[in-house]
Design an enzyme around this catalytic site. Structure first.
Site, PDB file in Angstrom:
ATOM      1  N   TYR A   1       0.836  -1.207   0.000  1.00  0.00           N
ATOM      2  CA  TYR A   1       0.000   0.000   0.000  1.00  0.00           C
ATOM      3  C   TYR A   1       0.867   1.252   0.000  1.00  0.00           C
ATOM      4  O   TYR A   1       0.641   2.188  -0.776  1.00  0.00           O
ATOM      5  CB  TYR A   1      -0.912  -0.025   1.225  1.00  0.00           C
ATOM      6  CG  TYR A   1      -1.740   1.218   1.420  1.00  0.00           C
ATOM      7  CD1 TYR A   1      -2.933   1.396   0.721  1.00  0.00           C
ATOM      8  CD2 TYR A   1      -1.348   2.209   2.315  1.00  0.00           C
ATOM      9  CE1 TYR A   1      -3.706   2.534   0.904  1.00  0.00           C
ATOM     10  CE2 TYR A   1      -2.110   3.353   2.502  1.00  0.00           C
ATOM     11  CZ  TYR A   1      -3.284   3.508   1.797  1.00  0.00           C
ATOM     12  OH  TYR A   1      -4.043   4.636   1.977  1.00  0.00           O
ATOM     13  N   SER A   2       1.870   1.266   0.864  1.00  0.00           N
ATOM     14  CA  SER A   2       2.769   2.416   0.947  1.00  0.00           C
ATOM     15  C   SER A   2       3.499   2.647  -0.370  1.00  0.00           C
ATOM     16  O   SER A   2       3.637   3.787  -0.827  1.00  0.00           O
ATOM     17  CB  SER A   2       3.773   2.207   2.079  1.00  0.00           C
ATOM     18  OG  SER A   2       4.606   3.336   2.234  1.00  0.00           O
TER      19      SER A   2
ATOM     20  N   ILE B   1      -8.606   8.007   8.742  1.00  0.00           N
ATOM     21  CA  ILE B   1      -9.968   8.504   8.589  1.00  0.00           C
ATOM     22  C   ILE B   1     -10.942   7.434   9.079  1.00  0.00           C
ATOM     23  O   ILE B   1     -10.713   6.235   8.883  1.00  0.00           O
ATOM     24  CB  ILE B   1     -10.264   8.856   7.115  1.00  0.00           C
ATOM     25  CG1 ILE B   1      -9.157   9.769   6.547  1.00  0.00           C
ATOM     26  CG2 ILE B   1     -11.629   9.522   6.989  1.00  0.00           C
ATOM     27  CD1 ILE B   1      -8.990  11.087   7.252  1.00  0.00           C
TER      28      ILE B   1
END
Length: 292
Positions: A183-184, A218
């Site tokens: 993901y990074s 989030i």
């Protein structure tokens, strides 16, 4: 005196311009009224909230995600909230042909395009990386390559409208964190590619803005489920996050940071990199920068 003229003065001008334009412009909801906007990953989470905000502002929206049922509900709500028009096209961003054709179809539905919001990701689990190359390839294709495909397909329409692209990234694309290596990598790739394209558009005098949106944690349902029992951190509200993305993109900012800590943009904004990028352009043959 020569040092002041050749180096310190340009740096001062650069930073004064950067901070002035990033803090003194005001957003008005009417900026989005009647605008033609695409939102990907729009069946839930931040994408859904962006669709709702845009609808309240009177924009035309075309949404996409994998869940047709979810998209139907979101589109119905968008129309209730005041969208000028609302449509959806369901599909997967693992299919690059779909990604490209979606942009074309969405443009035809709205008769053009003013803003492209690239928000979708493929779901991944937090784990230490060992040898799952297939996972890396899948994440890079959905989280990065499909963004390249879609922005490339949208660029002719955005050039006509002097439009904007929002690229939804993450703190994981500015700093390293454990358990999210694929993901990074995809988020770092977004920064490298779209920041370069932003520079090329500027040099070739193409009036299309690119806003890299760097988000902290989030409170989406997916994120909260993934970090449960692994990460203990306070999440920011998705509704406010969605609005900040729209504001920053409408104001044509280069980067938007949304995180609990006010220090995040200072620590990760990387002024040294911006200075290096500014001065590196001095060594290029300007005749090579010819816009097509």
């Amino acid at each position: 005196m020569a040092v002041m003229k050749n180096y310190l003065l340009p740096i001062l001008v650069l930073f004064l311009a950067y901070y002035y334009y990033s803090t003194n412009e005001e957003f008005r909801p009417e900026m989005l009224q009647g605008k033609k906007v695409i939102v990907t990953g729009a069946s839930k989470g931040i994408g859904r909230e962006m669709a709702y905000h845009l609808s309240k502002m009177g924009a035309h929206v075309v949404l996409t995600a994998r869940s047709e049922e979810g998209l139907q509900k979101v589109v119905s709500r968008c129309l209730e909230l005041g969208a000028a028009s609302a449509h959806y096209i369901a599909g997967t961003m693992e299919d690059m042909t779909f990604a490209e054709q979606f942009i074309v179809k969405a443009g035809k539905l709205m008769g053009g395009l003013d803003m492209l919001i690239l928000n979708h990701i493929t779901q991944t689990s937090l784990s230490l990386f060992h040898d799952d190359i297939h996972s890396v390839r899948r994440v890079m294709e959905v989280n990065f390559l499909s963004y390249v495909v879609m922005s490339t397909a949208a660029l002719p329409m955005l050039k006509q409208s002097n439009g904007s692209i929002a690229v939804i990234s993450s703190l994981a694309g500015k700093m390293t964190q454990p358990m999210i290596a694929p993901y990074s990598a995809s988020k770092f790739a977004l920064d490298g590619f779209f920041s370069t394209i932003r520079t090329e558009l500027y040099i070739t005098k193409v009036n299309v803005s690119i806003t890299l949106c760097v988000l902290g944690l989030i409170d989406t349902e997916t994120a909260m489920k993934e970090i449960s029992g692994i990460i203990n951190a306070q999440a920011s509200p998705k509704e406010e996050c969605a609005l900040e993305i729209i504001k920053g993109t409408a104001l044509r900012k280069s980067e938007v940071y949304y995180d609990k800590s006010p220090l995040t943009p200072i620590l990760l904004g990387n002024p040294g990199r911006k200075i290096m990028e500014f001065f590196s352009l001095r060594y290029y043959n300007k005749d090579m920068f010819v816009s097509n």
